[in-house]
Design a protein around this motif. Structure first.
Motif, PDB file in Angstrom:
ATOM      1  N   TYR A 111       0.806  -1.173   0.028  1.00  0.00           N
ATOM      2  CA  TYR A 111       0.084  -0.142  -0.034  1.00  0.00           C
ATOM      3  C   TYR A 111       0.877   1.223  -0.110  1.00  0.00           C
ATOM      4  CZ  TYR A 111      -3.524   3.230   1.379  1.00  0.00           C
ATOM      5  OH  TYR A 111      -4.463   4.424   1.910  1.00  0.00           O
ATOM      6  N   ASP A 112       0.565   2.173  -1.032  1.00  0.00           N
ATOM      7  CA  ASP A 112       1.476   3.261  -1.251  1.00  0.00           C
ATOM      8  C   ASP A 112       0.694   4.477  -1.520  1.00  0.00           C
ATOM      9  OD1 ASP A 112       3.961   4.978  -1.325  1.00  0.00           O
ATOM     10  OD2 ASP A 112       4.236   4.156  -3.283  1.00  0.00           O
ATOM     11  N   PRO A 113       0.212   5.239  -0.491  1.00  0.00           N
ATOM     12  CA  PRO A 113      -0.818   6.284  -0.884  1.00  0.00           C
ATOM     13  C   PRO A 113      -0.170   7.441  -1.130  1.00  0.00           C
ATOM     14  CG  PRO A 113      -0.846   5.991   1.368  1.00  0.00           C
ATOM     15  CD  PRO A 113      -0.087   4.709   0.859  1.00  0.00           C
ATOM     16  N   VAL A 114      -0.790   8.516  -1.675  1.00  0.00           N
ATOM     17  CA  VAL A 114      -0.080   9.765  -1.891  1.00  0.00           C
ATOM     18  C   VAL A 114      -0.233  10.525  -0.639  1.00  0.00           C
ATOM     19  CG1 VAL A 114      -0.068  11.688  -3.487  1.00  0.00           C
ATOM     20  CG2 VAL A 114      -0.604   9.355  -4.569  1.00  0.00           C
ATOM     21  N   HIS A 115       0.751  11.309  -0.281  1.00  0.00           N
ATOM     22  CA  HIS A 115       0.876  12.014   0.929  1.00  0.00           C
ATOM     23  C   HIS A 115       0.092  13.377   0.502  1.00  0.00           C
ATOM     24  CE1 HIS A 115       2.114  14.318   4.535  1.00  0.00           C
ATOM     25  NE2 HIS A 115       2.266  13.006   5.171  1.00  0.00           N
ATOM     26  N   PHE A 116      -0.522  14.142   1.496  1.00  0.00           N
ATOM     27  CA  PHE A 116      -0.961  15.385   1.426  1.00  0.00           C
ATOM     28  C   PHE A 116      -0.211  16.261   0.616  1.00  0.00           C
ATOM     29  CE2 PHE A 116      -2.679  19.367   2.627  1.00  0.00           C
ATOM     30  CZ  PHE A 116      -3.911  19.553   1.978  1.00  0.00           C
ATOM     31  N   LYS A 117       1.061  16.365   1.052  1.00  0.00           N
ATOM     32  CA  LYS A 117       1.950  17.601   0.779  1.00  0.00           C
ATOM     33  C   LYS A 117       2.495  17.161  -0.604  1.00  0.00           C
ATOM     34  CE  LYS A 117       4.017  18.381   5.286  1.00  0.00           C
ATOM     35  NZ  LYS A 117       5.330  18.179   6.184  1.00  0.00           N
ATOM     36  N   LEU A 146      -0.524  20.063  -7.310  1.00  0.00           N
ATOM     37  CA  LEU A 146      -1.678  21.003  -7.602  1.00  0.00           C
ATOM     38  C   LEU A 146      -1.135  22.348  -7.931  1.00  0.00           C
ATOM     39  CD1 LEU A 146      -4.953  21.075  -7.979  1.00  0.00           C
ATOM     40  CD2 LEU A 146      -4.861  21.631  -5.804  1.00  0.00           C
ATOM     41  N   VAL A 147      -0.404  22.968  -7.033  1.00  0.00           N
ATOM     42  CA  VAL A 147       0.027  24.244  -7.352  1.00  0.00           C
ATOM     43  C   VAL A 147       0.968  24.296  -8.311  1.00  0.00           C
ATOM     44  CG1 VAL A 147       1.716  25.974  -6.351  1.00  0.00           C
ATOM     45  CG2 VAL A 147       0.198  24.933  -4.841  1.00  0.00           C
TER      46      VAL A 147
END
Length: 388
Positions: free
Chosen positions: A179-185, A191-192
């Motif tokens: 499991y390798d989710p994308v971190h919020f940072k 996105l920026v």
């Protein structure tokens, strides 16, 4: 059959993924992250799910409950169990190492034989010094606590392989993350960047005032960068001019930290630095070293003089204690006896009755005679005063 994970299980796995300490290594030609089971259990026992809420029980109360929950996560393929296999050195490498050790031992023996032949030529004093040093080293070794040999800690290399028994166990077992989710940072930074690229491509559609402002900002930033580059070149030229004019004696740097690896404000301080590297500087260094040497020498002389004064005081005290009973007559007798002994030594040194005397010795003898006459006159005058 294993169903899809619930929201709670995803949340627990995400918390464990970003808070449990992990390490990275290669497994089957891929870069993977792995963790240790005991650390994962400790991490979940410190999480918010281990604390009871109002009207609800805590999800994790004991280590066994955490192990059961991690077994559920393992079955739903958040991670899998791996086997740590230590890498063994091949036989060829061991043979080569043995051969190298033998060659090195032969070289050491040759060096020892050469050193022994050189040592025979040395004096016995040097040998005694070496023996003393060896004895001191042996004493130091004996003082050390036994049973604590100093050995270099070498990290043994290992590799990971899939384990046949896929079960979660509390201990030093290794588990590899799937499991390798994308971190919020990382999501926010991406996105920026996307928004910035789109805004730059839509620059012709911006309002006129914004375009003029961006233009002036870009020109100001370019001028600032150009001024820093010009300053860096100008300060080098100024240093070279002063260095050539003074013959390498004066080192003047304007803004010395401009190109150094420091902060923005620290790069502009100090304003300048100046160093003089000429003959006077060398003389000052020599004077300082000489002054330090003189201070040490003076301190040693003071200590010697103090010792001499103490010795002189002791001898005077002994003399005074021995001559308290006798008066001035004994002093005069001893002085006259010493003079006669000196004269007899002069006459009997060469076996002659007469000897050449220098002017200085004559003057000393005349002065001593006058002193004796004055002492006799004083001794004669003293009883007359007493009678009166």
């Amino acid at each position: 059959e294993v169903g899809e994970p619930f929201k709670e299980e995803k949340a627990v796995a995400k918390y464990l993924r970003f808070n449990c300490p992990t390490k990275s290594t290669n497994m089957m030609g891929h870069r993977v992250d792995y963790f240790i089971a005991s650390k994962a259990v400790d991490c979940l026992l410190d999480s918010k799910w281990a604390k009871a809420k109002k009207g609800e029980e805590a999800l994790f109360t004991t280590r066994e409950s955490v192990v059961d929950y991690c077994n559920r996560l393992l079955k739903k393929q958040f991670f899998h169990r791996a086997l740590k296999v230590m890498k063994m050195k091949p036989d060829k490498d061991t043979k080569k190492e043995k051969e190298k050790g033998k060659a090195e031992s032969g070289k050491e023996e040759e060096k020892k034989s050469k050193k022994e032949s050189g040592k025979d030529e040395k004096t016995k004093k040097e040998k005694e010094k070496e023996k003393k040093k060896d004895g001191e080293k042996e004493e130091c070794k004996k003082d050390e606590t036994p049973g604590t040999p100093k050995k270099k800690e070498t990290k043994r290399k290992f590799k990971l392989e899939p384990h046949e028994d896929q079960v979660f166990l509390d201990g030093n077992e290794v588990y590899v993350w799937i499991y390798d989710p994308v971190h919020f940072k990382t999501f926010a930074m991406g996105l920026v960047l996307v928004i910035a690229v789109i805004a730059a491509t839509l620059f012709p559609l911006w309002p006129a005032e914004m375009r003029v402002g961006v233009y002036y900002l870009s020109v100001g930033a370019g001028c600032f960068v150009a001024s820093i580059l010009l300053l860096a070149v100008a300060r080098c030229i100024l240093f070279l001019i002063i260095w050539l004019i003074t013959g390498g004696r004066h080192h003047f740097w304007f803004l010395p930290n401009l190109t150094a690896d420091v902060g923005f404000i620290d790069s502009f301080r100090p304003l300048y630095t100046h160093e003089y590297k000429g003959p006077k500087a060398d003389l000052k260094k020599e004077e300082k070293s000489e002054s330090k040497k003189q201070q040490k020498y003076d301190s040693e002389e003071k200590s010697d003089s103090e010792k001499k004064e103490e010795d002189d005081g002791k001898t005077e005290a002994m003399r005074n204690s021995g001559t308290d009973g006798s008066g001035g007559e004994r002093h005069s007798d001893t002085d006259s006896d010493r003079r006669e002994d000196d004269r007899s030594q002069h006459s009997s040194g060469n076996g002659n009755d007469f000897e050449m005397i220098t002017k200085e010795e004559l003057e000393q003898q005349t002065d001593e005679g006058d002193c004796e006459e004055e002492e006799e006159e004083d001794s004669e005058s003293r009883p007359s005063h007493e009678k009166s």
